[in-house]
Design an enzyme around this catalytic site. Structure first.
Site, PDB file in Angstrom:
ATOM      1  N   TYR A 194      42.320   6.411 -18.222  1.00 51.12           N
ATOM      2  CA  TYR A 194      40.995   5.365 -18.076  1.00 51.12           C
ATOM      3  C   TYR A 194      40.748   3.825 -16.442  1.00 51.12           C
ATOM      4  O   TYR A 194      42.396   4.237 -16.187  1.00 51.12           O
ATOM      5  CB  TYR A 194      40.993   4.509 -19.075  1.00 51.12           C
ATOM      6  CG  TYR A 194      40.622   4.391 -20.657  1.00 51.12           C
ATOM      7  CD1 TYR A 194      39.072   4.681 -20.128  1.00 51.12           C
ATOM      8  CD2 TYR A 194      40.998   4.752 -21.786  1.00 51.12           C
ATOM      9  CE1 TYR A 194      38.347   4.554 -21.369  1.00 51.12           C
ATOM     10  CE2 TYR A 194      40.791   4.972 -22.997  1.00 51.12           C
ATOM     11  CZ  TYR A 194      39.117   4.549 -22.719  1.00 51.12           C
ATOM     12  OH  TYR A 194      38.473   5.498 -23.683  1.00 51.12           O
ATOM     13  N   THR A 231      20.321  11.856 -10.120  1.00 50.72           N
ATOM     14  CA  THR A 231      21.590  12.522 -11.391  1.00 50.72           C
ATOM     15  C   THR A 231      21.950  12.583  -9.826  1.00 50.72           C
ATOM     16  O   THR A 231      21.812  12.580  -8.166  1.00 50.72           O
ATOM     17  CB  THR A 231      21.191  13.268 -11.781  1.00 50.72           C
ATOM     18  OG1 THR A 231      20.032  14.133 -11.085  1.00 50.72           O
ATOM     19  CG2 THR A 231      20.111  12.792 -13.133  1.00 50.72           C
ATOM     20  N   LYS A 248      21.458  18.646  -9.585  1.00 50.80           N
ATOM     21  CA  LYS A 248      19.835  18.993  -9.386  1.00 50.80           C
ATOM     22  C   LYS A 248      19.937  19.667  -7.940  1.00 50.80           C
ATOM     23  O   LYS A 248      20.669  20.733  -7.335  1.00 50.80           O
ATOM     24  CB  LYS A 248      18.126  18.535  -9.284  1.00 50.80           C
ATOM     25  CG  LYS A 248      18.723  17.336 -10.696  1.00 50.80           C
ATOM     26  CD  LYS A 248      17.333  16.972 -11.235  1.00 50.80           C
ATOM     27  CE  LYS A 248      17.068  16.518 -12.856  1.00 50.80           C
ATOM     28  NZ  LYS A 248      18.019  15.006 -13.228  1.00 50.80           N
ATOM     29  N   GLU A 297      38.940   1.270 -16.222  1.00 49.32           N
ATOM     30  CA  GLU A 297      38.297   0.488 -16.337  1.00 49.32           C
ATOM     31  C   GLU A 297      37.716  -0.346 -14.732  1.00 49.32           C
ATOM     32  O   GLU A 297      38.219  -0.774 -15.021  1.00 49.32           O
ATOM     33  CB  GLU A 297      37.892  -0.828 -17.737  1.00 49.32           C
ATOM     34  CG  GLU A 297      36.944   0.679 -19.063  1.00 49.32           C
ATOM     35  CD  GLU A 297      37.926   0.607 -19.706  1.00 49.32           C
ATOM     36  OE1 GLU A 297      39.163   1.446 -18.941  1.00 49.32           O
ATOM     37  OE2 GLU A 297      38.042   0.968 -21.428  1.00 49.32           O
ATOM     38  N   ASP A 345      13.373   7.029  -8.365  1.00 46.69           N
ATOM     39  CA  ASP A 345      14.194   7.007  -8.507  1.00 46.69           C
ATOM     40  C   ASP A 345      14.198   8.866  -8.049  1.00 46.69           C
ATOM     41  O   ASP A 345      13.224   9.529  -8.101  1.00 46.69           O
ATOM     42  CB  ASP A 345      13.825   7.904 -10.636  1.00 46.69           C
ATOM     43  CG  ASP A 345      14.867   8.936 -11.201  1.00 46.69           C
ATOM     44  OD1 ASP A 345      15.656   9.441 -10.380  1.00 46.69           O
ATOM     45  OD2 ASP A 345      14.559   8.672 -12.483  1.00 46.69           O
TER      46      ASP A 345
HETATM   47  N1  DSN Z   1      15.407  16.698 -17.783  1.00 49.54           N
HETATM   48  C1  DSN Z   1      15.331  16.658 -15.866  1.00 49.54           C
HETATM   49  C2  DSN Z   1      14.255  17.536 -15.544  1.00 49.54           C
HETATM   50  O1  DSN Z   1      14.625  18.467 -15.675  1.00 49.54           O
HETATM   51  O2  DSN Z   1      14.004  16.915 -14.902  1.00 49.54           O
HETATM   52  C3  DSN Z   1      14.922  15.514 -16.327  1.00 49.54           C
HETATM   53  O3  DSN Z   1      15.941  14.373 -16.821  1.00 49.54           O
END
Ligand code: DSN
Length: 427
Positions: free
Chosen positions: A58, A232, A235, A60, A205
């Site tokens: 943990y 994210t 990707k 935090e 984003d």
């Molecule tokens: N699910 C993702 C995508 O495939 O673009 C975005 O959250």
């Protein structure tokens, strides 16, 4: 890729059911082609970090300011992740704790806005994302979302005049760029100038294109003055599944973001995932990542050429990034759902996707969305990418011919065997 037994010694002995699922997924990934543009294959080093003992801890708070003891190594690993992220994107501040891109966006909204404030973001059927204010998401109970769109779906150009008009009228507190199904570059300077004119934060984003930015294959929005980037990490950036928030300059805003992530929305950070983020960011700082990012674009262009020659309509007229959104219903008379299913049968995974102002339903839309991050990790070059695009069209046109589909599947399996998923990307 490792053999299953190599990686799952303990699970295979202890839990046959979970082991069976892992084994099945490993075979699926090994023997099929991944064209979902938001997916990728991580290195073994990233997987080791994510599978590490840091899951036990943990933590935090933030480095040097935690609510529990025993933080020597969590502080070390989180600081590494933060410093590497800042360097990769040219940011002054980074928060590496969001568990996902959705969490990153929610925290960003609450850091920048008061309940009832307005966000101007991309229309969802024109490429925007669910977390940019889709009516089914709870965030819309707190904030008001208004839209901009493409002016021309054959070029992908955004209607910046309309955007400015809506911004002047609606007075948004955030102008939000970024997308999950849009294949062109945005005019970042215009976004920032409209945001400045109306006194809004400029936020982007970059979940889909983070790796392309980090690898220098596309422009960096911070070079145009954007205030914040959310992302994210799994990707094009090729890290573990997770989120990230970068602040270009403002310490005041970065502090609000930190508070919004913890304690605002999350509890204990996933320290094992943060360690994996640190490893992935280290890989992205390696010179080989630039070659990888550039090849993603070349491979997408090779696929675009095949679709163009075949007369298949692509939204935006083609691609300037890693993905293509093709109107297969309008061009080939096959719905997105059917196309996804047919291609799945020949070992190609991609997703059905709505096209701009689609008249069909979201579960059976007109389009398919596909991209090149994962096949490029497999070290496909333009020749193999072109061949995959040809096989896709062949399969869709001959979808009633099982013998033909079997032959295509065989060729896909051979390509996969010839280009195994690598364990490591840095030598
Ligand atoms: N699910 C993702 C995508 O495939 O673009 C975005 O959250």
């Amino acid at each position: 890729m490792d053999t299953t037994m190599d990686l799952y010694n303990f699970i295979s002995q202890q839990d046959k059911e979970v082991f069976g699922a892992l084994e099945g997924e490993e075979k699926r990934e090994r023997e099929g082609l991944e064209l979902i543009p938001s997916e990728n294959y991580v290195s073994k080093a990233v997987r080791e970090a994510q599978g590490s003992i840091l899951t036990n801890k943990y933590a935090e708070g933030y480095p040097t300011k935690r609510y529990y003891g025993g933080q020597t190594y969590t502080d070390e690993v989180e600081t590494l992740a933060i410093e590497r992220a800042k360097k990769l994107f040219g940011a002054k501040f980074a928060n590496v704790q969001p568990h996902s891109g959705a969490n990153a966006n929610i925290a960003m909204y609450f850091a920048c806005l008061e309940p009832g404030d307005t966000v101007l973001g991309m229309d969802l059927s024109h490429g925007g994302h669910l977390t940019h204010g889709h009516p089914v998401t709870y965030i819309t109970k707190f904030f008001n979302f208004v839209r901009y769109k493409m002016k021309d779906t054959s070029t992908g150009e955004i209607d910046y005049d309309e955007m400015r008009e809506v911004a002047r009228k609606e007075k948004p507190k955030i102008i939000l760029a970024g997308f999950s199904a849009y294949s062109r570059e945005l005019d970042y300077a215009k976004f920032v100038s409209i945001a400045k004119e109306v006194g809004a934060y400029s936020v982007i984003d970059v979940a889909h294109i983070a790796g392309l930015i980090a690898g220098g294959a596309v422009k960096n929005p911070f070079d145009f003055g954007f205030d914040v980037m959310t992302s994210t990490t799994h990707k094009t950036l090729r890290g573990p599944r997770g989120g990230l928030i970068l602040t270009r300059e403002s310490e005041e805003l970065a502090k609000k973001i930190d508070k919004a992530v913890f304690p605002g929305f999350q509890g204990g950070p996933l320290m094992h995932v943060i360690a994996a983020k640190a490893v992935a960011f280290g890989e992205a700082l390696h010179p080989s990542f630039k070659t990888y990012a550039a090849q993603i674009l070349k491979n997408a262009k090779a696929m675009e050429a095949v679709f163009k020659n075949a007369g298949v309509r692509m939204l935006g007229g083609g691609t300037s990034n890693h993905l293509i959104l093709a109107d297969v219903f309008g061009s080939l008379g096959v719905s997105g759902k059917e196309a996804e299913e047919v291609l799945d049968r020949v070992g190609i995974t991609l997703n059905k996707n709505a096209i701009a102002d689609d008249s069909r339903k979201p579960m059976d839309p007109s389009g398919i969305r596909f991209g090149t991050p994962a096949i490029t990790t497999r070290e496909f070059k333009e020749g193999e990418s072109k061949r995959v695009a040809e096989l896709m069209l062949d399969a869709l046109k001959n979808r009633a011919d099982q013998t033909k589909l079997d032959a295509i599947h065989q060729e896909i399996k051979q390509l996969c065997a010839q280009f195994p998923i690598p364990d490591s990307f840095v030598q």
